[in-house]
Structure formats: structure tokens, C-alpha cells
Design a protein around this motif. Structure first.
Motif, PDB file in Angstrom:
ATOM      1  N   MET A   1       0.863  -1.170   0.000  1.00  0.00           N
ATOM      2  CA  MET A   1       0.000   0.000   0.000  1.00  0.00           C
ATOM      3  C   MET A   1       0.901   1.222   0.000  1.00  0.00           C
ATOM      4  N   ILE A   2       0.790   2.000  -1.061  1.00  0.00           N
ATOM      5  CA  ILE A   2       1.523   3.257  -1.141  1.00  0.00           C
ATOM      6  C   ILE A   2       0.641   4.327  -0.515  1.00  0.00           C
ATOM      7  N   VAL A   3       1.135   4.976   0.522  1.00  0.00           N
ATOM      8  CA  VAL A   3       0.413   6.083   1.160  1.00  0.00           C
ATOM      9  C   VAL A   3       1.262   7.328   0.965  1.00  0.00           C
ATOM     10  N   ALA A   4       0.737   8.278   0.207  1.00  0.00           N
ATOM     11  CA  ALA A   4       1.483   9.510  -0.066  1.00  0.00           C
ATOM     12  C   ALA A   4       0.721  10.695   0.501  1.00  0.00           C
ATOM     13  N   ILE A   5       1.445  11.566   1.204  1.00  0.00           N
ATOM     14  CA  ILE A   5       0.883  12.838   1.652  1.00  0.00           C
ATOM     15  C   ILE A   5       1.545  13.905   0.797  1.00  0.00           C
ATOM     16  N   ILE A   6       0.737  14.606   0.011  1.00  0.00           N
ATOM     17  CA  ILE A   6       1.298  15.560  -0.955  1.00  0.00           C
ATOM     18  C   ILE A   6       0.631  16.926  -0.804  1.00  0.00           C
ATOM     19  N   ARG A   7       1.188  17.905  -1.495  1.00  0.00           N
ATOM     20  CA  ARG A   7       0.534  19.212  -1.577  1.00  0.00           C
ATOM     21  C   ARG A   7      -0.753  19.060  -2.384  1.00  0.00           C
ATOM     22  N   THR A   8      -1.831  19.632  -1.882  1.00  0.00           N
ATOM     23  CA  THR A   8      -3.120  19.520  -2.561  1.00  0.00           C
ATOM     24  C   THR A   8      -3.045  20.069  -3.992  1.00  0.00           C
ATOM     25  N   GLU A   9      -2.303  21.134  -4.185  1.00  0.00           N
ATOM     26  CA  GLU A   9      -2.221  21.738  -5.523  1.00  0.00           C
ATOM     27  C   GLU A   9      -1.438  20.879  -6.506  1.00  0.00           C
ATOM     28  N   LYS A  10      -0.763  19.823  -6.015  1.00  0.00           N
ATOM     29  CA  LYS A  10      -0.024  18.922  -6.889  1.00  0.00           C
ATOM     30  C   LYS A  10      -0.852  17.695  -7.289  1.00  0.00           C
ATOM     31  N   LEU A  11      -2.074  17.596  -6.772  1.00  0.00           N
ATOM     32  CA  LEU A  11      -2.850  16.373  -6.991  1.00  0.00           C
ATOM     33  C   LEU A  11      -3.077  16.081  -8.470  1.00  0.00           C
ATOM     34  N   SER A  12      -3.479  17.087  -9.247  1.00  0.00           N
ATOM     35  CA  SER A  12      -3.802  16.782 -10.650  1.00  0.00           C
ATOM     36  C   SER A  12      -2.552  16.352 -11.417  1.00  0.00           C
ATOM     37  N   ASP A  13      -1.407  16.958 -11.117  1.00  0.00           N
ATOM     38  CA  ASP A  13      -0.151  16.517 -11.756  1.00  0.00           C
ATOM     39  C   ASP A  13       0.164  15.064 -11.390  1.00  0.00           C
ATOM     40  N   VAL A  14      -0.006  14.741 -10.112  1.00  0.00           N
ATOM     41  CA  VAL A  14       0.306  13.387  -9.651  1.00  0.00           C
ATOM     42  C   VAL A  14      -0.634  12.378 -10.306  1.00  0.00           C
ATOM     43  N   LEU A  15      -1.924  12.709 -10.358  1.00  0.00           N
ATOM     44  CA  LEU A  15      -2.890  11.780 -10.960  1.00  0.00           C
ATOM     45  C   LEU A  15      -2.573  11.536 -12.429  1.00  0.00           C
ATOM     46  N   GLU A  16      -2.161  12.579 -13.140  1.00  0.00           N
ATOM     47  CA  GLU A  16      -1.846  12.426 -14.561  1.00  0.00           C
ATOM     48  C   GLU A  16      -0.647  11.494 -14.752  1.00  0.00           C
ATOM     49  N   VAL A  17       0.384  11.705 -13.933  1.00  0.00           N
ATOM     50  CA  VAL A  17       1.585  10.869 -14.050  1.00  0.00           C
ATOM     51  C   VAL A  17       1.282   9.423 -13.668  1.00  0.00           C
ATOM     52  N   LEU A  18       0.452   9.228 -12.648  1.00  0.00           N
ATOM     53  CA  LEU A  18       0.079   7.866 -12.261  1.00  0.00           C
ATOM     54  C   LEU A  18      -0.693   7.183 -13.383  1.00  0.00           C
ATOM     55  N   TYR A  19      -1.594   7.927 -14.012  1.00  0.00           N
ATOM     56  CA  TYR A  19      -2.367   7.362 -15.116  1.00  0.00           C
ATOM     57  C   TYR A  19      -1.435   6.925 -16.249  1.00  0.00           C
TER      58      TYR A  19
END
Ligand SMILES: Nc1ncnc2c1ncn2[C@@H]1O[C@H](COP(=O)(O)OP(=O)(O)OP(=O)(O)O)[C@@H](O)[C@H]1O
Ligand SMILES: [Mg+2]
Length: 117
Positions: free
Chosen positions: A3-21
């Protein structure tokens, strides 16, 4: 499984989701959370008791993955969530004993692999 649990900056969420996709990571949970890291927040003294008060709004991402996907998933999050400033967050990798896909009864690696692949 991990289980990967990441705590990130909220404003980085869309960038992170795109890269994960793009990294073919499918299946995750996102929660808004509050936390603090190593930095000293507002310190208030009340009757001799010093309290660290400041909590920051952060975003928590949980992703269940096969062992083979754990490293690349963590690195994808780090690369896309980093600004280089304090407060970028953390990635935790937790062992997972068992996973079930409820609909099919599939377990473990099969249960974290997208259906029909
Ligand atoms: N050890 C920890 N356990 C649980 N959550 C943590 C931990 N460290 C940080 N967090 C979460 O991550 C968020 C961001 O932490 P932060 O990036 O400030 O960590 P840090 O260790 O202070 O690193 P930096 O020096 O880069 O700021 C915190 O607000 C908290 O929600
Ligand atoms: Mg910090």
C-alpha cells in the motif's frame, strides 16, 4: 502487495494523478487531510505549556499495488509532487497481507490488476 500512502501538496494532486495514469497505475483513494512535518509551526505558550498548533491542509493518496509496481509508483509520485520547498510531503510503502476484489473474489496481485487486462 504494497500500500503506497502519499501525503502531498493539494495543488499537486492533478499533476500526480496524470503521471500515475501514464504509469498505468489504476485504482486509488484520495482524502483531504491535515498534518504537520518537521518544521516548527506556531508555538503558543499557555500557562507554561508549549503547544505546536499549526496544521496544514494536505492530500493523502492510497494506492494498493503489486510488489512489481511499488517502486515505480512511489517514484512517479515523488517526481510529480516535488517542488523542492519544505512541505512537499512523504511517501510511505506499507506491506499488505491480503487483497480481495469484492465483485469477483480475485485475490492479491489479480485483485490489484485492472479487470480485463
Ligand atoms: N512522519 C510522518 N508521519 C505521518 N505523516 C507525515 C510525517 N511527516 C510528514 N507527514 C505528513 O506530510 C505532510 C508534509 O510533511 P513535510 O513535507 O513538511 O515533511 P518534512 O519531514 O517536514 O519534510 P520537509 O523538510 O521537506 O518539509 C505533513 O503535513 C503531514 O501531513
Ligand atoms: Mg516540513
Amino acid at each position: 502487495m504494497k500500500m503506497i500512502v502519499a501525503i502531498i501538496r493539494t495543488e499537486k494532486l492533478s499533476d500526480v494523478l496524470e503521471v500515475l495514469y501514464r504509469a498505468n497505475v489504476r485504482g486509488l483513494t484520495v482524502t483531504q487531510v491535515q498534518g504537520h512535518g518537521g518544521e516548527i509551526g506556531n508555538v503558543e505558550t499557555y500557562r507554561g505549556v508549549t503547544v505546536k498548533m499549526e496544521l496544514h491542509e494536505k492530500t493523502r493518496i492510497e494506492i494498493g499495488v503489486s510488489d512489481a509496481f511499488a517502486e515505480r509508483t512511489a517514484r512517479a509520485i515523488m517526481d510529480s509532487a516535488r517542488t523542492g520547498e519544505v512541505g512537499d510531503g512523504k511517501v510511505f510503502v506499507l506491506p499488505v497481507d491480503k487483497v480481495f476484489r469484492i465483485r469477483t473474489g480475485e485475490t492479491d496481485e489479480e485483485a490489484v490488476t485492472p479487470p480485463g487486462t
